[in-house]
Scaffold this motif. Structure first.
Motif, PDB file in Angstrom:
ATOM      1  N   GLN A 217       0.829  -1.207   0.000  1.00 55.39           N
ATOM      2  CA  GLN A 217       0.000   0.000   0.000  1.00 55.39           C
ATOM      3  C   GLN A 217       0.865   1.259   0.000  1.00 55.39           C
ATOM      4  N   GLY A 218       1.991   1.204   0.713  1.00 49.93           N
ATOM      5  CA  GLY A 218       2.877   2.364   0.745  1.00 49.93           C
ATOM      6  C   GLY A 218       3.469   2.695  -0.603  1.00 49.93           C
ATOM      7  N   SER A 219       3.605   1.693  -1.463  1.00 50.50           N
ATOM      8  CA  SER A 219       4.173   1.937  -2.796  1.00 50.50           C
ATOM      9  C   SER A 219       3.262   2.799  -3.661  1.00 50.50           C
ATOM     10  N   HIS A 220       2.028   3.040  -3.206  1.00 49.40           N
ATOM     11  CA  HIS A 220       1.115   3.926  -3.929  1.00 49.40           C
ATOM     12  C   HIS A 220       1.398   5.404  -3.631  1.00 49.40           C
ATOM     13  N   ALA A 221       2.376   5.695  -2.772  1.00 52.64           N
ATOM     14  CA  ALA A 221       2.610   7.065  -2.312  1.00 52.64           C
ATOM     15  C   ALA A 221       2.864   8.043  -3.459  1.00 52.64           C
ATOM     16  N   ALA A 222       3.747   7.683  -4.384  1.00 48.31           N
ATOM     17  CA  ALA A 222       4.049   8.582  -5.496  1.00 48.31           C
ATOM     18  C   ALA A 222       2.824   8.795  -6.378  1.00 48.31           C
ATOM     19  N   TYR A 223       2.045   7.736  -6.555  1.00 46.10           N
ATOM     20  CA  TYR A 223       0.820   7.827  -7.355  1.00 46.10           C
ATOM     21  C   TYR A 223      -0.177   8.769  -6.709  1.00 46.10           C
ATOM     22  N   TYR A 224      -0.395   8.629  -5.400  1.00 44.48           N
ATOM     23  CA  TYR A 224      -1.361   9.474  -4.712  1.00 44.48           C
ATOM     24  C   TYR A 224      -0.965  10.948  -4.743  1.00 44.48           C
ATOM     25  N   THR A 225       0.323  11.222  -4.584  1.00 49.75           N
ATOM     26  CA  THR A 225       0.779  12.602  -4.437  1.00 49.75           C
ATOM     27  C   THR A 225       1.078  13.290  -5.764  1.00 49.75           C
ATOM     28  N   TYR A 226       1.674  12.558  -6.706  1.00 51.70           N
ATOM     29  CA  TYR A 226       2.201  13.214  -7.897  1.00 51.70           C
ATOM     30  C   TYR A 226       1.548  12.820  -9.223  1.00 51.70           C
ATOM     31  N   SER A 227       0.616  11.857  -9.217  1.00 53.72           N
ATOM     32  CA  SER A 227       0.071  11.412 -10.505  1.00 53.72           C
ATOM     33  C   SER A 227      -0.599  12.548 -11.272  1.00 53.72           C
ATOM     34  N   VAL A 228      -1.439  13.346 -10.600  1.00 54.70           N
ATOM     35  CA  VAL A 228      -2.114  14.447 -11.296  1.00 54.70           C
ATOM     36  C   VAL A 228      -1.102  15.465 -11.799  1.00 54.70           C
ATOM     37  N   ILE A 229      -0.134  15.828 -10.955  1.00 53.12           N
ATOM     38  CA  ILE A 229       0.901  16.783 -11.359  1.00 53.12           C
ATOM     39  C   ILE A 229       1.743  16.205 -12.495  1.00 53.12           C
ATOM     40  N   TYR A 230       2.101  14.923 -12.408  1.00 50.02           N
ATOM     41  CA  TYR A 230       2.925  14.247 -13.415  1.00 50.02           C
ATOM     42  C   TYR A 230       2.212  14.168 -14.763  1.00 50.02           C
ATOM     43  N   TRP A 231       0.962  13.754 -14.736  1.00 52.54           N
ATOM     44  CA  TRP A 231       0.228  13.606 -15.995  1.00 52.54           C
ATOM     45  C   TRP A 231      -0.067  14.952 -16.649  1.00 52.54           C
ATOM     46  N   THR A 232      -0.399  15.963 -15.854  1.00 52.83           N
ATOM     47  CA  THR A 232      -0.645  17.278 -16.448  1.00 52.83           C
ATOM     48  C   THR A 232       0.633  17.869 -17.035  1.00 52.83           C
ATOM     49  N   SER A 233       1.788  17.522 -16.445  1.00 51.96           N
ATOM     50  CA  SER A 233       3.066  17.992 -17.008  1.00 51.96           C
ATOM     51  C   SER A 233       3.363  17.334 -18.357  1.00 51.96           C
ATOM     52  N   GLN A 234       2.710  16.192 -18.619  1.00 49.65           N
ATOM     53  CA  GLN A 234       2.859  15.507 -19.898  1.00 49.65           C
ATOM     54  C   GLN A 234       1.831  15.980 -20.920  1.00 49.65           C
ATOM     55  N   GLY A 235       1.067  16.997 -20.554  1.00 48.64           N
ATOM     56  CA  GLY A 235       0.097  17.550 -21.491  1.00 48.64           C
ATOM     57  C   GLY A 235      -1.291  16.952 -21.381  1.00 48.64           C
ATOM     58  N   ILE A 236      -1.529  16.117 -20.353  1.00 48.68           N
ATOM     59  CA  ILE A 236      -2.840  15.519 -20.152  1.00 48.68           C
ATOM     60  C   ILE A 236      -3.689  16.494 -19.337  1.00 48.68           C
ATOM     61  N   SER A 237      -4.905  16.758 -19.785  1.00 50.54           N
ATOM     62  CA  SER A 237      -5.760  17.727 -19.102  1.00 50.54           C
ATOM     63  C   SER A 237      -6.179  17.214 -17.732  1.00 50.54           C
ATOM     64  N   LEU A 238      -6.551  18.159 -16.848  1.00 55.69           N
ATOM     65  CA  LEU A 238      -6.967  17.797 -15.499  1.00 55.69           C
ATOM     66  C   LEU A 238      -8.228  16.927 -15.524  1.00 55.69           C
ATOM     67  N   SER A 239      -9.143  17.222 -16.435  1.00 58.85           N
ATOM     68  CA  SER A 239     -10.365  16.419 -16.521  1.00 58.85           C
ATOM     69  C   SER A 239     -10.055  14.993 -16.962  1.00 58.85           C
ATOM     70  N   THR A 240      -9.030  14.828 -17.816  1.00 61.10           N
ATOM     71  CA  THR A 240      -8.634  13.487 -18.249  1.00 61.10           C
ATOM     72  C   THR A 240      -7.970  12.719 -17.112  1.00 61.10           C
ATOM     73  N   THR A 241      -7.181  13.417 -16.290  1.00 61.04           N
ATOM     74  CA  THR A 241      -6.557  12.738 -15.147  1.00 61.04           C
ATOM     75  C   THR A 241      -7.619  12.231 -14.183  1.00 61.04           C
ATOM     76  N   SER A 242      -8.722  12.962 -14.049  1.00 61.55           N
ATOM     77  CA  SER A 242      -9.791  12.501 -13.169  1.00 61.55           C
ATOM     78  C   SER A 242     -10.443  11.243 -13.726  1.00 61.55           C
ATOM     79  N   ILE A 243     -10.542  11.155 -15.051  1.00 68.63           N
ATOM     80  CA  ILE A 243     -11.083   9.944 -15.684  1.00 68.63           C
ATOM     81  C   ILE A 243     -10.143   8.765 -15.439  1.00 68.63           C
ATOM     82  N   LEU A 244      -8.838   9.015 -15.517  1.00 69.53           N
ATOM     83  CA  LEU A 244      -7.858   7.955 -15.264  1.00 69.53           C
ATOM     84  C   LEU A 244      -7.976   7.447 -13.828  1.00 69.53           C
ATOM     85  N   TRP A 245      -8.126   8.368 -12.876  1.00 66.69           N
ATOM     86  CA  TRP A 245      -8.328   7.958 -11.482  1.00 66.69           C
ATOM     87  C   TRP A 245      -9.623   7.160 -11.341  1.00 66.69           C
ATOM     88  N   GLY A 246     -10.660   7.639 -11.995  1.00 63.23           N
ATOM     89  CA  GLY A 246     -11.941   6.939 -11.931  1.00 63.23           C
ATOM     90  C   GLY A 246     -11.866   5.554 -12.530  1.00 63.23           C
TER      91      GLY A 246
END
Length: 386
Positions: A217-246
């Motif tokens: 469970q701890g290995s999810h730390a980077a995903y929980y904290t930086y996935s939205v920031i990481y994906w948006t830095s790659q040009g993925i929109s915030l609304s798309t990142t929410s779909i990925l989380w969903g």
């Protein structure tokens, strides 16, 4: 207003995870919108998980009777609502924000083990289907992260806390309903037969299971904290990142729905082994993933890296004496969802500014280490009397 135990539990999980789905992925983005740096965000989030650890253990240790669970959840919900409002008001002062977030984290963390303890109590007493009630929470998470991710993307990350406030008010209100039947204490002797956290951890199977699941469970730390920031830095929109989380939570829902059928003959150890292997593959793939399709595939693995491990531990804890369950839930949530994530979030906070890819590789290594601790066979189903 009276309602059935299943309905009360379903509404409770729904309310909690609707709010949690906004807090986890979008709170770091909210901090970034207020000019906090990525390193500072990492430290703030890491410290919040340490307070989650303290809160989960503290409040779980105060619950000695099943009859106290309902009121505990109600107080925690209203307290969380107040703290969310305070965080929105003091965001420009890092020290006041830190203090408010610390208290909020303690209250919010306690909601998980106490909710699971209540569901496990009803599972023993009236054969409540834990998997089906818990998947309501996962459905809420998927719906909330997708819907409110779109709204936040349109309205602005700086409005996140006001959305969270509204969700907490709704969550607190649904807790005021009266379930039928009420959770009952099994026996007076069971209530008095309390054990300490250290005594529970003397059971080698319990200790090794907790270490193993904490690494997964701890290995999810980077995903929980930086996935939205990481994906948006790659040009993925915030609304798309929410779909990925969903999408990840949708896979989790399917696993919870079919869990009793799929894993009826699986041991707790086998479930955790599979979860650890899946986590290694997921984070290694995410470290190199650039296309939306490949990222989406890693998100589907959330059912294996998170949900399978969680299901395994809840099944293990449900078999324990009632007098031990609240503390075991507190230990499980405190160690795996708080302490491990706090430590690995701090680690990710140092590595991420250097390389996002290396950050996820480090998470894969942590998940792989779990294989060294998970016992091959959980021989004792009940914690021996101490």
């Amino acid at each position: 207003m009276k309602t059935s135990a299943f309905q009360w539990m379903a509404f409770s999980f729904f309310g909690y995870y609707c709010a949690y789905a906004v807090f986890v992925p979008f709170f770091p983005a909210w901090l970034k919108s207020h000019a906090y740096t990525e390193e500072t965000i990492g430290l703030i989030i890491a410290s919040s998980y340490l307070f989650r650890f303290i809160g989960g253990l503290l409040f779980s240790s105060l619950i000695h009777r099943a009859s106290h669970l309902l009121n505990a959840l109600r107080y925690l919900a209203w307290g969380g609502m107040v703290l969310v409002i305070i965080m929105g008001l003091v965001v420009e002062n890092i020290w006041l924000l830190f203090l408010a977030l610390a208290i909020f984290s303690m209250l919010n963390a306690a909601g998980m083990p106490i909710s699971d303890t209540l569901a496990s109590t009803w599972q023993r007493q009236i054969h409540l289907d834990y998997g089906k009630t818990r998947l309501i929470g996962s459905m809420a998470f998927a719906l909330s992260v997708t819907l409110f991710g779109y709204i936040i993307g349109w309205w602005g990350e700086d409005k996140t806390l006001w959305i969270l406030t509204a969700l907490y008010i709704a969550y607190a209100l649904v807790q005021m309903r009266t379930p039928s039947p009420l959770p009952q204490d099994e026996t007076e002797s069971a209530v008095k037969n309390q054990v300490s956290f250290s005594q529970l951890l003397r059971n080698s199977n319990t200790l090794r299971l907790f270490i193993g699941v904490s690494l997964i469970q701890g290995s999810h730390a980077a995903y929980y904290t930086y996935s939205v920031i990481y994906w948006t830095s790659q040009g993925i929109s915030l609304s798309t990142t929410s779909i990925l989380w969903g999408l990840g939570v949708l896979a989790e829902i399917l696993l919870f729905f079919f869990s009793s059928r799929l894993f009826k003959h699986w041991t707790v150890s086998h479930l955790l082994y599979f979860s650890a292997f899946a986590a290694v593959i997921r984070w290694l793939t995410l470290s190199a993933a650039e296309s939306i399709m490949l990222i989406a595939l890693t998100q589907l693995m959330h059912s294996l890296t998170y949900a399978m491990g969680h299901y395994a531990m809840v099944r293990y804890i449900t078999t324990q004496p009632q007098s031990h369950m609240a503390k075991l839930q507190g230990l499980y949530n405190g160690l795996s969802s708080c302490a491990a994530i706090a430590i690995l979030t701090a680690l990710a906070g140092f590595i991420y500014p250097i390389s996002a890819s290396i950050t996820f590789i480090a998470m894969a290594i942590c998940a792989g280490l779990a294989l060294l601790f998970i016992p091959r066979k959980v021989e004792a189903f009940f914690v021996k009397a101490i």
